[in-house]
Structures are given as structure tokens and as C-alpha cells.
Write a protein that holds these residues in place. Structure first.
Motif, mmCIF file in Angstrom:
data_model
loop_
_atom_site.group_PDB
_atom_site.id
_atom_site.type_symbol
_atom_site.label_atom_id
_atom_site.label_comp_id
_atom_site.label_asym_id
_atom_site.label_seq_id
_atom_site.Cartn_x
_atom_site.Cartn_y
_atom_site.Cartn_z
ATOM 1 N N LEU A 161 0.936 3.946 -8.197
ATOM 2 C CA LEU A 161 -0.169 3.943 -7.229
ATOM 3 C C LEU A 161 0.076 5.072 -6.242
ATOM 4 N N ASP A 162 -1.002 5.616 -5.677
ATOM 5 C CA ASP A 162 -0.846 6.677 -4.688
ATOM 6 C C ASP A 162 -1.711 6.345 -3.476
ATOM 7 N N ILE A 163 -1.067 5.846 -2.414
ATOM 8 C CA ILE A 163 -1.771 5.478 -1.191
ATOM 9 C C ILE A 163 -1.228 6.357 -0.067
ATOM 10 N N HIS A 164 -2.083 7.188 0.500
ATOM 11 C CA HIS A 164 -1.625 8.059 1.576
ATOM 12 C C HIS A 164 -1.207 7.205 2.772
ATOM 13 N N PRO A 165 -0.082 7.521 3.410
ATOM 14 C CA PRO A 165 0.378 6.677 4.513
ATOM 15 C C PRO A 165 -0.551 6.644 5.727
ATOM 16 N N ALA A 166 -1.473 7.585 5.831
ATOM 17 C CA ALA A 166 -2.418 7.553 6.952
ATOM 18 C C ALA A 166 -3.582 6.599 6.710
ATOM 19 N N ALA A 167 -3.813 6.206 5.464
ATOM 20 C CA ALA A 167 -4.938 5.313 5.157
ATOM 21 C C ALA A 167 -4.778 3.996 5.901
ATOM 22 N N ASP A 176 -5.321 -5.580 -7.592
ATOM 23 C CA ASP A 176 -5.064 -6.300 -8.836
ATOM 24 C C ASP A 176 -4.568 -5.327 -9.911
ATOM 25 N N HIS A 177 -3.467 -5.629 -10.526
ATOM 26 C CA HIS A 177 -2.784 -4.776 -11.506
ATOM 27 C C HIS A 177 -2.178 -3.555 -10.815
ATOM 28 N N GLY A 178 -2.987 -2.765 -10.178
ATOM 29 C CA GLY A 178 -2.476 -1.667 -9.365
ATOM 30 C C GLY A 178 -2.400 -0.325 -10.048
ATOM 31 N N THR A 179 -2.209 -0.285 -11.340
ATOM 32 C CA THR A 179 -2.013 0.986 -12.033
ATOM 33 C C THR A 179 -3.170 1.942 -11.771
ATOM 34 N N GLY A 180 -2.838 3.160 -11.342
ATOM 35 C CA GLY A 180 -3.842 4.208 -11.196
ATOM 36 C C GLY A 180 -4.648 4.175 -9.916
ATOM 37 N N ILE A 181 -4.332 3.273 -8.989
ATOM 38 C CA ILE A 181 -5.041 3.233 -7.713
ATOM 39 C C ILE A 181 -4.724 4.503 -6.911
ATOM 40 N N VAL A 182 -5.743 5.128 -6.334
ATOM 41 C CA VAL A 182 -5.569 6.275 -5.445
ATOM 42 C C VAL A 182 -6.404 6.027 -4.192
ATOM 43 N N ILE A 183 -5.765 6.074 -3.015
ATOM 44 C CA ILE A 183 -6.448 5.871 -1.737
ATOM 45 C C ILE A 183 -6.096 7.044 -0.837
ATOM 46 N N GLY A 184 -7.123 7.795 -0.416
ATOM 47 C CA GLY A 184 -6.912 9.033 0.311
ATOM 48 C C GLY A 184 -6.592 8.855 1.780
ATOM 49 N N GLU A 185 -6.259 9.957 2.406
ATOM 50 C CA GLU A 185 -5.710 9.992 3.758
ATOM 51 C C GLU A 185 -6.596 9.349 4.806
ATOM 52 N N THR A 186 -7.902 9.619 4.786
ATOM 53 C CA THR A 186 -8.782 9.101 5.834
ATOM 54 C C THR A 186 -9.591 7.891 5.375
ATOM 55 N N ALA A 187 -9.170 7.287 4.275
ATOM 56 C CA ALA A 187 -9.849 6.083 3.794
ATOM 57 C C ALA A 187 -9.569 4.904 4.717
#
Length: 286
Positions: A161-167, A176-187
Motif C-alpha cells: 500500500l502507498d499512503i502519503h504521510p500527509a494524507a 479491505d484486503h489493502g493490496t494496491g491502495i494508493v492515497i495521495g498527499e492532500t487526500a
């Protein structure tokens, strides 16, 4: 007559006192976690794990901190150092621990693959990655950004998973499951949201600044959906699996397709809580 500032301080003190009197979610979950771990320890091969992860821990905070250390530590930053960092986070900002406990309860309530709390705590990487993000976000806010980015990188390597720490992410969130989740910086992801595998909350690739989606309370986003740009997904909306969303979605509506379009009529309730991924009849084809 009291001044406006003194009235405000009084309200803040009353709010803090009320919050302090509320039962701890983490404390309420801990006896159940211990009971479940004790039962699982009857499996001889699992007994060392159950003792190290839960039965020999002092509480939910200790258990979660040790778990993050064990998962994210490496040759450069030892597991004990990561665990100590997480423990210090929970000690100084207990709201972060409470958010993690609320997430765990949400997983148990919404995910039929979670037979108990201990299973979700120990084995569900979406939950674990979100708790690592909560620690990384605190570091980001404290301007300890290199360390926050290190945790982000380790989460990406270990959990996929890739979740920017600023999100900014609220409570009772299910990944759920989690694989492939991407959440950007200003989300922004508000409370009571559910995200399935492969969801991207991304930018358009051509803008800087505030460039990522705002996901409001109770939204359900299906597997593989992509939501791009500084747009708002309104409260209680449902995004169908595989959809490409490039414009705002009104509250309590369902969208599906590429590009996503509204289908059916407005619904009521929060689809993230029911995890109802069914769609109304669709009268068009892509």
C-alpha cells in the motif's frame, strides 16, 4: 458577565472533561483480544506468536506498537526502535490509539472474513498499514518528515500500500484486503469510509498544491476504482468497482463506469457500513 474568551475556555474544558469520561475503545477491546489469543494459542505452532503479540503485552497500545515494530523494523531501524516510536505516539497522543481501536472494531463489524478481533489485528495488512500511517502522519505534522517518509516506504515494501504521510484519515476506516491502495498527499478520508483493494485516490498529474480527492463520511469505494483530482465524493456515496471518477459525486448517489456516471436514484444510509456493493440497473454500456 464572562468574557467571550473565558466562555470559550470553559467550553473547551467541558469538552475535554467529557472526552476523558468516555470509555476507552482500546480498553474495551483488550479483554476480547486476550480471550481470542488464548484460544488461538491452543494451536501449538501459534502459541509463541499469541504470547509475544498479545498475551504477554500490557495492553492494546503495547500490542499494537510491538506489532508495528515487528512488521516495519529492518537492519537500518531496528524493530524495537519502531515499537518505541509507536508507543511514544500512543502515550503522548492517545487519540491516535483510540482511532486504531475504532478501526479494528470497524474491520470486525464490516468484514465477514474477520471472525474475531485478533485475526484482524495480526493478519490484516490493510488495518496494519493504516495504523503505521497514523504514526507517520503524526511525524509529518511534527516536521519529522524524513522519518515519516521512511515509514511510508516500509509500508509500501511490506504491505503493498502507498499512503502519503500527509494524507488525513478519520476513524472507523476499513481498508479491505489493502493490496494496491494508493492515497495521495492532500487526500482527505473522513470517518466511516470503506476502501477495497486497488483503490487510487490520486492527482491528475498536472497540478501541484491541493490536488487529491476528499472522501466524505460513509463512502464505499469498490475494488480497482480510481478517483482523481481535488474533487469531493459526497457523504454516503458509492463508487462502483473499476470506475474512473473525475468529477464531484453528490451525497448518497451511486456512480459507475469510465468515466463514472450516476446510476439509479439517491439512496439512504451509509454504504461503507453495510458493505453493500450491489448496483442499481445500469442503462448504458461503455
Amino acid at each position: 458577565m464572562p468574557s467571550k474568551s473565558s466562555q470559550q475556555r470553559a467550553r473547551q474544558a467541558e469538552t475535554a472533561e467529557t472526552a476523558a469520561s468516555l470509555p476507552s475503545v482500546a480498553g474495551a477491546l483488550w479483554p476480547s483480544l486476550r480471550d481470542e489469543a488464548a484460544q488461538a494459542a491452543g494451536e501449538r505452532l501459534l502459541a509463541p506468536l499469541m504470547h509475544q503479540a498479545i498475551l504477554d503485552r500490557d495492553g492494546f497500545d503495547d500490542s499494537l506498537a510491538q506489532l508495528l515494530g515487528r512488521k516495519l523494523g529492518d537492519a537500518m531501524i531496528a524493530p524495537a526502535a519502531i515499537a518505541a516510536l509507536a508507543a511514544e505516539t500512543y502515550r503522548t497522543e492517545p487519540d491516535i490509539l483510540e482511532a486504531g481501536a475504532a478501526d479494528l472494531r470497524a474491520v470486525r463489524e464490516r468484514d465477514p472474513a474477520a471472525p474475531d478481533l485478533a485475526t484482524a489485528l495480526l493478519y490484516f495488512k490493510g488495518f496494519q498499514a493504516l495504523q503505521a500511517h497514523r504514526v507517520a502522519h503524526r511525524l509529518w505534522v511534527q516536521h519529522r518528515r524524513s522519518l515519516a517518509l521512511h515509514l511510508q516506504s516500509r509500508v509500501s515494501e511490506i504491505f503493498g500500500l502507498d499512503i502519503h504521510p500527509a494524507a488525513r484519515i478519520g476513524r472507523r476506516v476499513l481498508i479491505d484486503h489493502g493490496t494496491g491502495i494508493v492515497i495521495g498527499e492532500t487526500a482527505v478520508v473522513d470517518d466511516d469510509v470503506s476502501l477495497l483493494q486497488g483503490v487510487t485516490l490520486g492527482g491528475t498529474g498536472k497540478l501541484t498544491g491541493d490536488r487529491h480527492p476528499k472522501i466524505r463520511r460513509g463512502v464505499l469505494i469498490g475494488a480497482g476504482a480510481t478517483v482523481l483530482g481535488n474533487i469531493e465524493i459526497g457523504e454516503g456515496a458509492k463508487i462502483g468497482a473499476g470506475s474512473i471518477v473525475l468529477e464531484d459525486v453528490h451525497p448518497y448517489t451511486t456512480v459507475v463506469g469510465n468515466p463514472a456516471r450516476v446510476v439509479g436514484t439517491r439512496h439512504v444510509g451509509m454504504p461503507a457500513l453495510t458493505m453493500d456493493q450491489s448496483l442499481p440497473p445500469i442503462d448504458y454500456m461503455i
